[in-house]
Design an enzyme around this catalytic site. Structure first.
Site, PDB file in Angstrom:
ATOM      1  CG  ASP A 190      -7.269  -4.434   3.856  1.00  0.00           C
ATOM      2  OD1 ASP A 190      -8.269  -4.429   4.572  1.00  0.00           O
ATOM      3  OD2 ASP A 190      -7.067  -3.619   2.914  1.00  0.00           O
TER       4      ASP A 190
ATOM      5  CE  LYS B  46       1.346 -16.995  -3.146  1.00  0.00           C
ATOM      6  NZ  LYS B  46       0.774 -18.357  -3.088  1.00  0.00           N
TER       7      LYS B  46
ATOM      8  CG  ASP C 251      -1.695 -19.717  -1.094  1.00  0.00           C
ATOM      9  OD1 ASP C 251      -0.942 -19.485  -0.130  1.00  0.00           O
ATOM     10  OD2 ASP C 251      -1.305 -20.268  -2.130  1.00  0.00           O
TER      11      ASP C 251
ATOM     12  CG  ASP D 196     -12.760  -7.408   4.814  1.00  0.00           C
ATOM     13  OD1 ASP D 196     -12.380  -6.749   5.796  1.00  0.00           O
ATOM     14  OD2 ASP D 196     -13.275  -6.887   3.794  1.00  0.00           O
TER      15      ASP D 196
ATOM     16  CE1 TYR E 173      -3.219  -2.812   0.072  1.00  0.00           C
ATOM     17  CE2 TYR E 173      -3.868  -2.162   2.280  1.00  0.00           C
ATOM     18  CZ  TYR E 173      -4.031  -2.971   1.174  1.00  0.00           C
ATOM     19  OH  TYR E 173      -5.007  -3.933   1.156  1.00  0.00           O
TER      20      TYR E 173
END
Ligand code: NAD
Length: 915
Positions: free
Chosen positions: A798, A742, A774, A802, A694
């Site tokens: 982030d 990752k 993942d 959720d 970001y």
């Protein structure tokens, strides 16, 4: 405020300081004045301005305080025998204090006039009349006091005087009335009258002076001061004097902390502004702390034992009906029920204790065994009721999920005396932490001191926050002293960190073993259960003995950034709840609203106007709603609302975003996952906030070049600091960190994994698991209860949170805290501005309200208050209230505002055992 039926006049600052061992500095007096003002007391007597420079300074400085309503009174005596009021130095000092109220004391008893003043009855009447008249008429030094000055006349020894010579006692009151006194206060100065005498004499006086305002000032020499004051009110007195905690000369004065609840709750006389009575316990305890006095445990209404239940039968009854052994709901006076654990305890005591500590019943596997252990240890000499942290440890140790921070293997202590060197002690200890064994030695001025030093040395590298734990008290009690040196010794240790204090105990025929048990338990409790500021992320932290909220009232400036869409709706409810907390606990929160996101762009062109950032930098904490929406989502726009958020986090140096996911039993069916999958879910995602993709260089696609990219950059130091946050948190929770990356594809992730693994070596008691993002997405649904602390990069966090929100039932349930090095933080729900439902009044405000609880905990260090908000959320959900996103059959649908109101009301309301 409407005139009260009875006005309260506090004399702690004068009468109170005449109590043995009570000393108050000017600052102390000013603090107490503010507390009394916040409580809603009507008058405070600041002192005797003519008697000492300290009181004179108080009167000067009290004028600078921003007081709500309390009126400050200066106290002094009538002018001296043979002198004129206008020439009297004492009267002059009273006027120079420039207070709106002056209280003047005079003699009512013929005995005192004759033997103490050594004057005639007539001269005494003259000095009373002229002193009151002069004070009433003489203009003060400022315009303000000239018209407002109220003169209160204290009739010293009135009841004794009346019993000996009623005509003369009445004549002294007549003199004060002729002088123009506003209130006549009848004093039981020697504190020996009985209630019925007080009642009869007050009635006599009222019959003789109909319409006059009458007050009572009772001393406690026969233990009846509070009862006598109530008797006076029953007879018609409308002004009551007393001191906080009954401080005062000899046996003290009437205790306002007894009087006020009795007036309000037993006599139905409104004395405080609505809602303030629940502050009284806090006022009593804070004033005791200021006066450096232990508050009497058994103090009515406000003492720690006032609602403590010990007998097993009583506790069992209380669990069925909280009125069975209580005369009032303790929450009305801001106190709480407690259950004590001792050999008299039954199953109910222990279950209640576990509830107090936030331990679910199902987590305690062997309750009968814990109970047996307690009874056996009590038989050996332990007394658990004074050491609630030891009980809590016993309960925690019975949970399969509990991992002690260290395990003691061996210790040895040598004490020697050498010529020229005196006594010296050395301790060596062996402890196990995780797979590692530490063997250390340290010296000390005595065996316990040496043991403490050796234990700290062994654990310091693993638990750096051990440095914040201090030994606050160490008490030794010999039990069966007739056994001589074979007697049992009981040791009580008090330990504290920045916000809490807890007690543990040990008992043995060997004093060193008893000390070691108490000391090791105190350290274990400090490392694993009592958590300092910034460390707690769970929604339902364990309660602890002596858990306090910093003591006293907090003033805090909170900036609210509602932002866009439902942000404005949910933040309004967060503020409502914070205000309810302030009202219940007596804090003063000021709220300053500022612009951020799309609405800020509309108003100023910037998603984070400079004034907003500056206000947030000055604030104690920031409560944020959400930003963004379709109006500002043009992909080609140079500025976007989300940049406001990123700029804010950057500008405040916030790098750690804590997102706790804890499930409310009432919402288990609201989750799309099967309830059995959700059993035991209690995790925190620690998301890195100021680095990663970001914030890396990016290129937008253009009409000419349809290539776009973002860059994920991490430095080792960014990863290291967030990793430390996660490991520290895990130490205080279940001891497991899952690092999500990752690393099979991304270079930044490979650095991430390497640094996290290096940091893990510094926390041997914490287990590290590393998984790919993942796989993490899948495991969050397959085995959510296995996670404790998840640490991950900005973007992964982030997305995963959720997903995790669905475990809790809705995006509208998940709060977050963004923290940096300091206290200030940004607290916001994890959801966005939800444009699809904005403006309909149906958004779930609970994520914002739970964020407000995190704000109380992390930025303001108000643990009890944070817990009260979380308890209120749990209770309202358990009562079946739901917003649309979490609605199920058989529940009551409410809107955003209604949900906020229910929580706020619940916070202001009583909490009883069975709620
Ligand atoms: P969102 O979180 O706003 O909404 C996702 C879904 O959850 C929607 O169906 C919404 O109605 C529902 N929802 C969210 N919060 C709810 C609540 N409190 N009560 C009931 N239902 C709730 O995510 P989105 O739709 O992807 O994004 C909308 C806007 O919010 C976008 O502009 C996005 O950039 C922005 N956003 C902002 C933040 C933030 O301010 N921190 C975070 C995420 C998204």
């Amino acid at each position: 405020m409407a005139d009260p039926e009875v006005s309260l006049y506090d004399t702690t600052l004068r009468d109170g300081t005449q109590g043995e061992g009570i000393f108050l500095s000017v600052d102390d007096k000013l603090k107490i004045t503010r507390l009394l003002d916040r409580l809603g007391v009507h008058y405070v007597e600041g002192g005797w301005p003519g008697s000492n420079p300290k009181d004179a300074e108080y009167f000067r400085r009290v004028r600078e305080l921003d007081l709500e309503q309390i009126r400050v009174a200066a106290f002094g005596s009538t002018c001296r025998v043979g002198s004129q009021a206008q020439e009297d130095a004492n009267i002059r000092a009273l006027l120079e204090a420039e207070t709106p109220v002056v209280t003047v004391v005079g003699k009512s008893s013929a005995l005192h006039v004759r033997d103490v003043l050594r004057t005639t009855p007539e001269e005494n009447l003259r000095i009373i009349r002229e002193s009151v008249a002069y004070l009433k008429e003489k203009p003060g030094f400022s315009e303000k006091t000239r018209f407002l000055r109220e003169v209160i006349y204290d009739a010293e020894h009135f009841f004794d005087g009346h019993k000996a010579d009623p005509r003369y006692a009445m004549a002294t009151l007549q003199a004060a009335v002729e002088g123009g006194a506003d209130v006549l206060v009848l004093c039981d100065t020697n504190g020996g009258s009985m209630g019925w005498e007080i009642e009869a004499i007050v009635q006599n006086v009222l019959a003789a002076f109909p319409g006059v305002s009458l007050g009572i000032h009772a001393h406690n020499d026969n233990g009846l001061a509070a009862a006598n004051s109530l008797a006076a009110v029953r007879a018609g007195a409308t002004h009551v004097q007393g001191t906080v905690n009954g401080y005062g000369e000899r046996c003290g004065n009437a205790d306002l902390c007894t009087l006020i609840p009795n007036l309000e709750l037993k006599m139905g006389v409104a004395v405080l502004p609505a809602g303030r009575l629940s502050l009284i316990t806090r006022v009593a305890r804070t004033v005791a702390a200021i006066a450096n006095q232990p508050l009497h445990r058994q103090a009515a209404y406000v003492g720690r034992s006032a609602f403590a239940h010990k007998g097993g039968i009583h506790v069992a009854a209380m669990r069925r009906n909280s009125w069975s052994y209580q005369h009032i709901d303790p929450a009305l006076v801001g106190n709480q029920s407690r259950v004590l654990i001792s050999e008299l305890a039954g199953r109910g005591n222990l279950l209640s204790k576990a509830e107090e500590m936030g331990i679910a019943h199902r987590e305690i596997e062997n309750l009968p065994e814990v109970l047996q252990t307690i009874k056996r240890l009590e038989h050996q000499g332990f007394t658990f009721e004074g050491a609630e942290a030891s009980v809590e440890l016993l309960l925690h140790r019975s949970r399969p999920a509990y991992h002690p921070p260290f395990e003691m293997l061996d210790f040895m202590v040598v004490v020697e005396h050498r010529e020229g060197r005196g006594i010296f002690a050395e301790a060596s200890i062996k402890v196990r932490v995780g797979d590692q064994v530490f063997h250390t030695a340290a010296g000390g001025n005595g065996p316990v001191n040496a043991l403490d030093a050796a234990l700290r040395k062994a654990l310091a590298a693993v638990y750096p926050h051990l440095a914040h734990l201090n030994l606050a008290d160490y008490k030794v009690h010999i039990l069966d002293s007739d056994h001589g040196t074979a007697a049992t010794t009981r040791v009580l240790v008090d330990m504290q960190n920045e916000t809490r204090r807890w007690s543990t105990m040990g008992a043995s025929t060997n004093i060193i073993e008893a000390s070691w048990i108490a000391l090791a338990d105190a350290v274990e409790y400090g490392l694993s259960i009592a958590v300092g500021p910034g460390g707690k992320a769970s929604c339902s932290p364990a309660a602890s003995e002596g858990a306090q909220s910093g003591g006293g009232f907090v003033e805090a400036r909170i900036v609210t950034l509602p932002g866009d869409g439902i942000g404005t709706e949910v933040v309004a409810e967060g503020v409502k709840v914070l205000q309810a907390v302030a009202d219940r606990y007596g804090h003063r929160f000021t709220f300053e609203e500022a612009l951020i996101g799309g609405c800020a762009m509309d108003a100023t062109g910037s998603p984070l106007p400079e004034v907003t950032l500056e206000a947030c930098q000055r604030a104690d904490a920031v409560l944020l709603g959400a930003v963004g929406g379709p109006r500002w989502s043009d992909p080609t726009a140079p500025v976007r609302p989300e940049q406001g958020l990123l700029g804010l986090r950057w500008g405040l140096g916030l790098y750690a975003n804590l997102r706790p996911v804890c499930l409310y039993p009432a919402l288990l069916d609201a989750s799309p996952l099967r309830p059995e999958r959700l059993e035991g879910v209690d995790l925190v995602v620690v998301r890195e906030l100021t680095g990663g993709i970001y914030f890396g260089p990016r290129q937008e696609a253009t009409a000419d070049d349809e290539t776009a990219y973002d860059t994920m950059i991490y430095t080792a130091s960014e990863v290291r600091r967030i990793a430390h946050t996660a490991f520290r948190l895990a130490q205080q929770r279940r001891g497991k960190v899952t690092s999500v990356d990752k690393a099979n594809v991304l270079a930044a992730s490979r650095l991430w994994r390497r640094v996290v693994t290096e940091v893990a070596a510094e926390y041997p008691a914490v287990t590290l698991e590393t998984i790919l993002v993942d796989a993490a997405a899948m495991h969050l649904l397959r085995r959510p209860a296995d996670f404790d602390v998840i640490v991950t990069a900005n973007m992964f966090g982030d997305i995963l949170t959720d997903e995790a929100s669905m475990l809790a039932g809705s995006m509208g349930m998940l709060p977050s805290a963004s923290l940096g090095e300091g206290r200030n933080g940004v607290y916001e729900p994890i959801h966005g501005s939800a444009p699809d439902i904005a403006g309909h009044g149906i958004a779930n405000p609970l994520a914002t309200i739970l964020s407000a609880a995190m704000l109380l905990r992390h930025s303001l260090e108000l643990e009890d208050e944070a817990q009260a908000v979380e308890d209120a959320v749990e209770a309202v959900l358990a009562e079946g209230y739901r917003t649309k996103d979490i609605r199920e059959e058989g529940t009551t649908l409410v809107g955003t505002r209604e949900m906020g109101r229910l929580i706020a009301e619940r916070i202001g309301r009583k909490m009883t055992n069975d709620q």
